[in-house]
Design an enzyme around this catalytic site. Structure first.
Site, mmCIF file in Angstrom:
data_model
loop_
_atom_site.group_PDB
_atom_site.id
_atom_site.type_symbol
_atom_site.label_atom_id
_atom_site.label_comp_id
_atom_site.label_asym_id
_atom_site.label_seq_id
_atom_site.Cartn_x
_atom_site.Cartn_y
_atom_site.Cartn_z
ATOM 1 N N LYS A 1 0.864 -1.179 0.000
ATOM 2 C CA LYS A 1 0.000 0.000 0.000
ATOM 3 C C LYS A 1 0.902 1.230 0.000
ATOM 4 C CE LYS A 1 -4.082 1.983 2.214
ATOM 5 N NZ LYS A 1 -3.643 3.361 2.134
ATOM 6 N N ARG B 1 -7.632 12.420 -6.387
ATOM 7 C CA ARG B 1 -8.828 11.695 -5.969
ATOM 8 C C ARG B 1 -9.946 12.656 -5.578
ATOM 9 N NH1 ARG B 1 -10.738 9.638 -1.124
ATOM 10 N NH2 ARG B 1 -11.975 7.751 -1.407
ATOM 11 N N LYS C 1 -6.479 -7.822 -2.846
ATOM 12 C CA LYS C 1 -7.583 -7.643 -3.790
ATOM 13 C C LYS C 1 -7.975 -9.009 -4.341
ATOM 14 C CE LYS C 1 -5.629 -3.252 -5.233
ATOM 15 N NZ LYS C 1 -4.848 -2.571 -6.295
ATOM 16 N N CYS D 1 31.725 18.793 28.908
ATOM 17 C CA CYS D 1 32.979 19.299 29.482
ATOM 18 C C CYS D 1 32.876 20.738 29.985
ATOM 19 C CB CYS D 1 34.107 19.198 28.457
ATOM 20 S SG CYS D 1 34.010 20.435 27.156
ATOM 21 N N CYS E 1 31.466 22.570 20.292
ATOM 22 C CA CYS E 1 32.067 22.684 21.613
ATOM 23 C C CYS E 1 33.517 23.113 21.419
ATOM 24 C CB CYS E 1 32.013 21.325 22.303
ATOM 25 S SG CYS E 1 33.111 21.240 23.719
HETATM 26 S S1 IVH Z 1 -6.580 -0.017 -4.832
HETATM 27 C C1 IVH Z 1 -11.016 0.196 -5.062
HETATM 28 N N1 IVH Z 1 -4.029 -0.506 -4.432
HETATM 29 O O1 IVH Z 1 -5.011 3.495 -0.709
HETATM 30 C C2 IVH Z 1 -9.598 0.086 -4.666
HETATM 31 N N2 IVH Z 1 -4.948 1.444 -3.474
HETATM 32 O O2 IVH Z 1 -7.193 3.673 1.226
HETATM 33 C C3 IVH Z 1 -8.892 1.334 -4.885
HETATM 34 N N3 IVH Z 1 -3.320 2.799 -2.240
HETATM 35 O O3 IVH Z 1 -6.852 6.020 -2.255
HETATM 36 C C4 IVH Z 1 -7.524 1.389 -4.355
HETATM 37 N N4 IVH Z 1 -1.582 1.540 -2.616
HETATM 38 O O4 IVH Z 1 -4.332 5.990 -2.599
HETATM 39 C C5 IVH Z 1 -5.044 0.325 -4.187
HETATM 40 N N5 IVH Z 1 -1.779 -1.067 -4.211
HETATM 41 C C6 IVH Z 1 -2.797 -0.217 -3.960
HETATM 42 C C7 IVH Z 1 -2.656 0.941 -3.207
HETATM 43 C C8 IVH Z 1 -3.763 1.750 -2.975
HETATM 44 C C9 IVH Z 1 -2.021 2.647 -2.045
HETATM 45 C C10 IVH Z 1 -4.114 3.921 -1.671
HETATM 46 C C11 IVH Z 1 -4.903 4.688 -2.672
HETATM 47 C C12 IVH Z 1 -6.291 4.748 -2.139
HETATM 48 C C13 IVH Z 1 -6.088 4.393 -0.710
HETATM 49 C C14 IVH Z 1 -7.306 3.759 -0.126
#
Ligand code: IVH
Length: 795
Positions: free
Chosen positions: A117, A138, A298, A419, A434
């Site tokens: 992530k 976003r 996922k 010191c 120092c």
């Molecule tokens: S998938 C519907 N994959 O996490 C799924 N998100 O908390 C959409 N993010 O706004 C996100 N790494 O900024 C996905 N490998 C990853 C991710 C990821 C970071 C972030 C992304 C999203 C946030 C959601």
């Protein structure tokens, strides 16, 4: 404008070459051409497009840096809403997630695409017919901001996709990040140039994308990692369904089309598989090239995803499993300073203990005093501590609402906590140091190492390891203790070191009298090397003291001009400026050093232990010209007191005490402008300034008294020019020059009719020939030495 078909072909060729190079570099991590060739191609393309503007397409690699947008970023409605993810923090929550999918789909052990992530900024990119047309943040998930111009500057973001199977309309989702190494390099540069550093890579990425001028964004090291592919509803019907049914295949496709996909993505099965991935990535987290804040699971099957659907704004088929946070708020209890081995001062924050990234943190670095001012932190504040990778935890900001009424500002302490010597600001105006170099335990090993080094006291055999052990076991607390070491000390030290290291001492292995000798031979050698260094040349000893800014040549100059350690170690700093090439900075550094009681005690210790200056002599008569009161006044850095004003005051008041005691109006009567007079009065009101002036004036007089008399008897060579040539054996050339000058001679570099005499050492060359030719007196070294013993007029 010519529509040259040749040019069009060439532009296409160059574009392919550049795109290919980008792909190989960023996506495959397997560069095909050198940076130089890349730049060459890019410049050739730019030239071509300037000559034939119709060839300039929006997806050309020359179009990465465009012009600034004015005001705000346009709103963009996402064709497919950007959802967020449900979070999990515990194994239980992960198991629940898997169980829900298994139950709802009636599948067993479904497989997941598992990914890091990224801790960056989520972005959606729109490609029409394989060409990048727009990119947006976003925002609230439905509407984001158009940051296309900034996104174009991201070097690994493809402006045109590869391959012929790209649907006519796609949205690619992913994250903009700033790699850690680039973030650190960027901040280092900022701190050096006095610019504003970034708080962390995530803020760096987000802030860079929000720049109105893409030229600024282009200078930030950003990367795009793709992790999702959508076919917007508008393209339905036009486009056949995507030719795959798994998310992992989508990632593979994205890679083929030209996107960077993380190497860390995997397929995992069942909750055990997910947790194993989580733990594996967790262990590698600190070493990854970018920050992550967890992993994402996922459901790999796209059909399964469709069936699971989503609740409010998060899909039911995905889960973010978060790591413990790398940033935490806590209370700043105190700020201490740490002294490095060269005396550099680093402020350290003492914190109320807090878990950050799975580790309890109680200290964090604040880098330097400027950083404290920049952050605006005060003791008692609630601060945000960050720990990332292997780096030392640091304070990134003050929690805005966290300030309580009782928070206290912090100031650099006046004295070294180790010191007690004075802490002084470095000439760069940022770092503090120092000034207790010789006596500060924090700097002990470094000062010993320097003291013993070849160009300093040249104590052979006293290497790094012995220094560490001698100091570590407490045999040596300062350089003076070296001269009190006994054979027993050294042998005992060695025995303790062997014991600690588990090495068997030699005298146990061997036996008999011979072995004992071998074992102690090094110690005898070391002791005799230390003993040999007792008889020291002044310049070497001065250099060996490790005074900041005093290198070998400054040490030599000091020795030549002042002659003796006793004079130098008690000299107020303005008088050091009398040596050519010593400016205010070096003079003050010398003053700071000798002002420290600890340093003086070590020097006393050296002398008590038998260190002697072998070449002490009276101060150079050349000092005479610079020792009047006017020069001293000008050397003291008194505000507004120029050389001319200093001379005026010197004539009117004659000595320091009268100048300190006189009323301000008398200064004006003496001819000083009112401003200058009041600046002086303000200066002398600081007691240390007044004291300095009085001390310096007294030292000046004493020096004058001790100078060799300038009368004809003591300066028999007044008006005589001498030339030195060849190599002398008893004296260095500098010493011979110094001695001749003390007798009034001028020492010149070349022979002329006006030359009084030439001193010819070994292997004298053309100067000697010239002297003979002109019939000038030639002295050999013996004659010079005899003369120096009993100087007399030459007439
Ligand atoms: S998938 C519907 N994959 O996490 C799924 N998100 O908390 C959409 N993010 O706004 C996100 N790494 O900024 C996905 N490998 C990853 C991710 C990821 C970071 C972030 C992304 C999203 C946030 C959601």
């Amino acid at each position: 404008m010519s529509h040259d078909p040749q040019a069009a072909l060439e532009a296409t060729r160059l574009r392919r070459l550049i795109e290919d190079a980008n792909y190989r570099y960023y996506v495959l991590d397997d560069p095909a051409i050198t940076d130089a060739d890349y730049d060459l191609a890019l410049r050739a393309l730019e030239k071509l497009e300037t000559e034939h503007p119709h060839l300039r397409t929006p997806d050309s690699p020359t179009q990465r840096v465009g012009i600034a947008v004015s005001g705000t970023f346009d709103p963009v409605r996402h064709a497919v809403p950007m959802l967020s993810l449900a979070n999990a923090f515990t194994d239980e929550e992960v198991k629940d997630f898997v169980r829900r999918i298994e139950e709802r789909l009636d599948w067993r052990e479904p497989s997941f695409s598992v990914e890091p992530k990224f801790d960056g900024l989520a972005i959606s990119l729109r490609y029409e017919d394989g060409v990048f047309v727009r990119g947006a943040t976003r925002g609230d998930g439905a509407v984001g901001e158009d940051v296309s111009a900034n996104l174009r500057t991201v070097r690994n973001l493809p402006l045109r996709l590869r391959g012929d199977d790209v649907p006519s309309l796609i949205e690619v989702r992913g994250e903009i990040v700033m790699p850690r190494a680039d973030f650190l390099a960027y901040n280092r540069k900022m701190l050096e140039s006095g610019g504003k550093p970034l708080a962390n890579p995530r803020n760096g990425a987000a802030g860079s994308l929000r720049q109105l001028d893409p030229r600024i964004t282009a200078q930030r090291p950003l990367r795009f990692y793709a992790y999702g592919l959508n076919l917007p509803a508008e393209s339905e019907g036009v486009e056949a369904a995507l030719p795959f049914e798994r998310h992992s295949q989508a990632l593979e496709k994205l890679r083929e089309w030209g996107f960077t996909i993380t190497e860390l993505a995997r397929i995992a099965t069942g909750s055990e598989g997910l947790l194993e991935y989580y733990r594996g990535i967790g262990e590698r987290r600190d070493g990854l090239p970018f920050d992550i804040d967890g992993v994402v699971y996922k459901l790999d099957s796209l059909a399964g995803q469709r069936e699971m659907g989503h609740v409010s704004r998060a899909p039911r088929w995905a889960l973010a499993h978060k790591f413990p946070a790398q940033e935490q708020a806590t209370r700043l209890e105190a700020i201490d300073v740490q002294i490095g081995r060269t005396g550099a001062v680093t402020p350290v924050a003492r914190l109320a203990p807090v878990q950050v990234g799975g580790v309890v943190v109680t200290n964090a670095t604040l880098h330097n005093a400027d950083q404290i001012a920049r952050l605006g932190v005060r003791i008692g504040d609630t601060v945000i501590v960050r720990r990332a990778g292997d780096v030392i935890p640091e304070i990134v900001r003050v929690e805005g609402a966290g300030r309580e009424g009782d928070s206290q500002p912090w100031a650099m302490p006046a004295q070294c906590p180790v010191c007690n010597a004075e802490l002084v600001k470095d000439e760069d105006g940022v770092a503090w140091r120092c000034s207790g170099g010789l006596s500060c335990p924090a700097q002990r090993n470094e000062s010993l190492r320097h003291f013993a080094s070849r160009r300093a006291m040249d104590i052979e055999g006293l290497g790094e390891r012995y220094i560490e052990d001698l100091a570590g076991f407490g045999y040596v607390r300062s350089v003076a203790d070296l001269y009190r070491l006994t054979l027993d000390d050294l042998l005992e030290m060695k025995r303790r070191a062997d014991e600690r290291d588990g090495t068997t001492p030699e005298h146990v292995v061997k036996s008999g009298a011979k072995a004992g000798k071998v074992a102690s031979k090094w110690a005898e050698n070391l002791l005799s090397a230390i003993d040999a260094s007792r008889n020291a040349q002044l310049a070497r000893l001065l250099f060996a003291l490790g005074i900041r800014h005093v290198g070998e040549s400054t040490a030599k100059a000091l020795a030549q001009w002042f002659g003796d350690l006793e004079t130098i170690r008690h000299l107020p700093w303005p008088l050091f400026k009398r040596v050519p090439d010593i400016g205010g900075e070096v003079a003050r550094s010398l003053g700071h050093f000798f002002d420290q009681t600890g340093n003086q005690q070590v020097i006393d210790g050296l002398l008590e232990a038998g260190v002697r200056i072998a070449d002490a002599h009276v101060p150079s008569p050349r000092l005479r010209d610079g020792l009047d009161f006017a020069v001293l006044l000008a050397d003291c850095d008194i505000p507004k007191l120029t050389t001319v004003r200093a001379a005026q005051v010197a004539v009117a008041f004659g000595d320091a005490q009268s100048l300190i005691d006189t009323a301000e109006h008398n200064l004006v009567t003496a001819g000083l402008p009112a401003e200058t007079a009041s600046a002086f009065v303000a200066w002398r009101e600081t007691p240390s300034n007044a004291a300095l002036l009085v001390r310096a004036d007294a030292a000046r007089r004493e020096l004058l008294e001790n100078l060799p008399q300038a009368d004809a008897a003591s300066r028999p060579l007044e008006g005589v020019t001498a030339v030195l040539t060849g190599t002398l054996s008893a004296l260095t050339r500098d010493e011979a020059k110094e001695k001749l000058e003390a007798l009034g001679a001028k020492v010149a570099g070349s022979v002329s009719k006006k030359t009084g005499f030439v001193v010819a050492g070994d292997a004298a060359g053309s100067k000697l020939d010239k002297a003979r030719e002109l019939g000038i007196q030639v002295w050999d070294e013996a004659r010079l030495l005899a003369y120096l013993q009993a100087p007399a007029s030459l007439a």
